[in-house]
Enzyme design. Structure first.
Site, short mmCIF file in Angstrom:
data_model
loop_
_atom_site.label_atom_id
_atom_site.label_comp_id
_atom_site.label_asym_id
_atom_site.label_seq_id
_atom_site.Cartn_x
_atom_site.Cartn_y
_atom_site.Cartn_z
N TYR A 1 0.80 -1.23 0.00
CA TYR A 1 0.00 0.00 0.00
C TYR A 1 0.83 1.28 0.00
O TYR A 1 0.27 2.37 -0.08
CB TYR A 1 -0.94 0.00 1.20
CG TYR A 1 -1.91 -1.16 1.17
CD1 TYR A 1 -2.97 -1.17 0.28
CD2 TYR A 1 -1.74 -2.25 2.01
CE1 TYR A 1 -3.85 -2.24 0.22
CE2 TYR A 1 -2.62 -3.33 1.96
CZ TYR A 1 -3.67 -3.31 1.07
OH TYR A 1 -4.52 -4.38 1.01
N HIS B 1 -9.09 -0.15 -5.97
CA HIS B 1 -8.13 -0.81 -5.08
C HIS B 1 -6.76 -0.28 -5.44
O HIS B 1 -6.43 -0.15 -6.62
CB HIS B 1 -8.17 -2.33 -5.27
CG HIS B 1 -9.53 -2.89 -5.06
ND1 HIS B 1 -10.06 -3.12 -3.80
CD2 HIS B 1 -10.49 -3.25 -5.94
CE1 HIS B 1 -11.27 -3.61 -3.93
NE2 HIS B 1 -11.56 -3.68 -5.22
N ARG C 1 -9.05 -12.27 -2.70
CA ARG C 1 -9.13 -10.86 -3.08
C ARG C 1 -9.64 -10.67 -4.50
O ARG C 1 -9.99 -9.57 -4.91
CB ARG C 1 -7.77 -10.19 -2.93
CG ARG C 1 -7.29 -10.14 -1.50
CD ARG C 1 -6.06 -9.28 -1.36
NE ARG C 1 -5.44 -9.45 -0.06
CZ ARG C 1 -5.81 -8.80 1.03
NH1 ARG C 1 -6.79 -7.91 0.99
NH2 ARG C 1 -5.20 -9.02 2.18
#
Length: 139
Positions: free
Chosen positions: A22, A98, A109
């Site tokens: 991230y 995302h 996912r």
């Protein structure tokens, strides 16, 4: 243009958790970059770890004059029929986003219960996933 950016569960930990996935920017820093990109537009940012709060925020967009919602539901993406139904309740278009490429990660996912009620899905471009989604409402 008036855009609502909604971030779901655990996204408040962006910049702290799984930095290799991230990145190192916090959600507030990412939101600042998004706002700077859309400086001529009105942007509202909302984050909650509560499924019900996210549903309520989605509902509020119906009468809020929004041109679009950019939604990163986090893990709720994979199992929240409540959020799916909240999206289906409104006429404001929603883009699912995302930061990571969910198709190159764990198999769970790759399943989204919200995609079919969204205008589109953008993933894998980090914070730029939000910017690409927001720009799509201008097309």
């Amino acid at each position: 243009m008036k855009l609502l950016f909604i971030n779901g569960v655990n996204l408040n930990m962006t910049g702290v958790r799984e930095k290799s996935v991230y990145g190192t920017q916090t959600l507030d820093e990412i939101n600042g970059d998004i706002a700077a990109h859309f400086k001529g537009d009105e942007c509202e940012f909302f984050q909650s770890n509560s499924e019900g709060d996210i549903c309520t925020k989605i509902h509020s967009a119906q009468n809020g004059g929004y041109d679009g919602i950019v939604l990163n539901a986090g893990a709720f993406t994979h199992y929240s029929y409540a959020i799916r139904d909240a999206i289906a309740c409104i006429s404001v278009p929603v883009i699912e986003v995302h930061m990571s490429n969910v198709h190159s990660r764990e198999p769970f996912r790759r399943t989204s219960v919200i995609s079919e009620v969204c205008k589109g899905v953008i993933c894998g471009f980090g914070k730029n996933s939000y910017i690409l989604a927001g720009e799509s409402f201008k097309l």
